[in-house]
Design an enzyme around this catalytic site. Structure first.
Site, PDB file in Angstrom:
ATOM      1  CD  GLU A  24      -2.714  -1.173   0.135  1.00  0.00           C
ATOM      2  OE1 GLU A  24      -3.338   0.430  -0.912  1.00  0.00           O
ATOM      3  OE2 GLU A  24      -3.772  -1.877  -0.593  1.00  0.00           O
ATOM      4  CE1 TYR A  68      -6.770   3.209  -0.643  1.00  0.00           C
ATOM      5  CE2 TYR A  68      -4.133   3.196  -0.242  1.00  0.00           C
ATOM      6  CZ  TYR A  68      -5.629   2.592  -1.042  1.00  0.00           C
ATOM      7  OH  TYR A  68      -4.848   1.772  -1.394  1.00  0.00           O
ATOM      8  CG  ASP A  95      -7.774   4.039  -4.900  1.00  0.00           C
ATOM      9  OD1 ASP A  95      -9.345   3.870  -4.832  1.00  0.00           O
ATOM     10  OD2 ASP A  95      -6.943   3.166  -5.934  1.00  0.00           O
TER      11      ASP A  95
END
Length: 338
Positions: free
Chosen positions: A32, A115, A133
């Site tokens: 991520e 996020y 996102d």
DNA sequence: AAGTCGTGGGT
DNA sequence: TACCCAAGACT
């Protein structure tokens, strides 16, 4: 959405196939962070390199920081690498070597924002979380035909997303929306006829789905100028370490003078030498300005402590950000007569 | 809270 | 070519 994901999920090194147990939170987190503003194709080899070299939090927390920065070179947004190290240290020192299991506690860790906290909570821990996102922002803006321009529309988009996130499998739901945004609901020329959501999509019904999300106009990028100083001595070139924060912070670099609105020429060289400017320049585009670099070469016959001497033949392994790798390659080509 | 912070691929 | 855009976070 989930049925579409079960049938069409991309196979990725950091992802478990739909229905299988969640992947290692460390790998979810690392992917991520790397994927922030960065494409899957770019991340793939770096993810393999990092997980082989530092397979878990303990390894990363104990890592040599300069080595991590070198490994991150070329990925950009170097604060991510600095926060990566800081986060691994916090997890190891204060959380017993494992992530806290709540979205709020994840959000408090270095480099983890709204996020990423939601992504980890849902994908790695199976919790319901509203993941938004840029892909999901676009998909949701089209689904609900949200007319308000970004960034002001963010709260409305998040509220709309919250309404459609299921209680179960919200991680798969988020990854499905991201895959949909990446391959079907694309910024330009979306493939609405292949979209599993088209019958529920107000943007599709409007006839102009690509009009969403509405975005504010962007400012023009200013042009800046600088000079690279290539100091060579006995087959070695002088490298420096940039200041710990700010642009390219903490990264190894070729020395530069000031960056200004006009070409600074030979101002502020890193060490005394008979500097001469090469003919060409190197251009590079950052997020918020353009940079044109003149190339200065100086041959030294005595040692200098202005930085670190690095074998020219091994420059590719120095971990230079792309702008300096590009400039170094141009200078070597010019000096070798190409 | 608008500005800062990289890079590469697509069009 | 020039511009858009990306699994955003931080200050």
């Amino acid at each position: 959405m989930l049925a579409w994901y079960d049938a069409h999920a991309r196979t990725l090194p950091w992802r478990a196939p739909p229905g299988e147990p969640a992947p290692d939170p460390y790998r979810v987190w690392l992917s991520e962070i790397m994927l922030q503003q960065t494409t899957v194709a770019t991340v793939r080899p770096k993810f393999a390199l990092f997980t082989a070299r530092w397979p878990d939090f303990a390894a990363l927390a104990a890592a040599d920081e300069a080595e991590v920065m070198t490994a991150w070179a070329g990925l950009g947004y170097y604060a991510r690498a600095r926060n990566l190290i800081a986060c691994a240290k916090v997890v190891t020192a204060r959380h017993g070597g494992a992530f806290p299991g709540t979205e709020a506690a994840l959000r408090a860790l270095p480099g983890i924002g709204d996020y990423t906290a939601a992504a980890i909570a849902s994908i790695a821990f199976g919790q319901r979380a509203v993941v938004v996102d840029a892909n999901i922002e676009r998909v949701v803006a089209r689904l609900f035909a949200i007319d308000q321009p970004l960034p002001a529309a963010r709260p409305a988009i998040r509220a709309a997303a919250d309404r459609i996130v299921p209680d179960m499998r919200s991680g798969d739901f988020a990854q499905g929306l991201m895959d949909l945004g990446s391959g079907i609901c694309t910024p330009r020329a979306p493939k609405c006829l292949a979209c599993p959501l088209n019958h529920d999509c107000a943007g599709f019904a409007s006839g102009a789905p690509e009009a969403y999300p509405v975005k504010a106009a962007k400012a023009a990028k200013p042009q800046r100028y600088g000079t690279i100083f290539w100091a060579e001595r006995q087959g070695q070139v002088l490298l420096v370490r940039r200041p710990p924060r700010g642009l390219l912070g903490g990264m190894r670099a070729l020395p530069t003078g000031p960056w200004a609105d006009a070409a600074p020429g030979l101002a502020d060289p890193p060490t005394a030498a008979d500097w001469r400017l090469l003919g060409g320049t190197v251009a590079h585009v950052f997020t918020h300005f353009r940079l044109e670099l003149a190339l200065a070469v100086g041959v030294l016959d005595r040692h200098s402590n202005a930085g670190e001497w690095w074998p020219v033949a091994e420059l590719d392994s120095a971990g230079l950000p792309t702008v300096f790798a590009k400039a170094g390659a141009a200078i070597r080509a010019a000096l070798s007569g190409d």
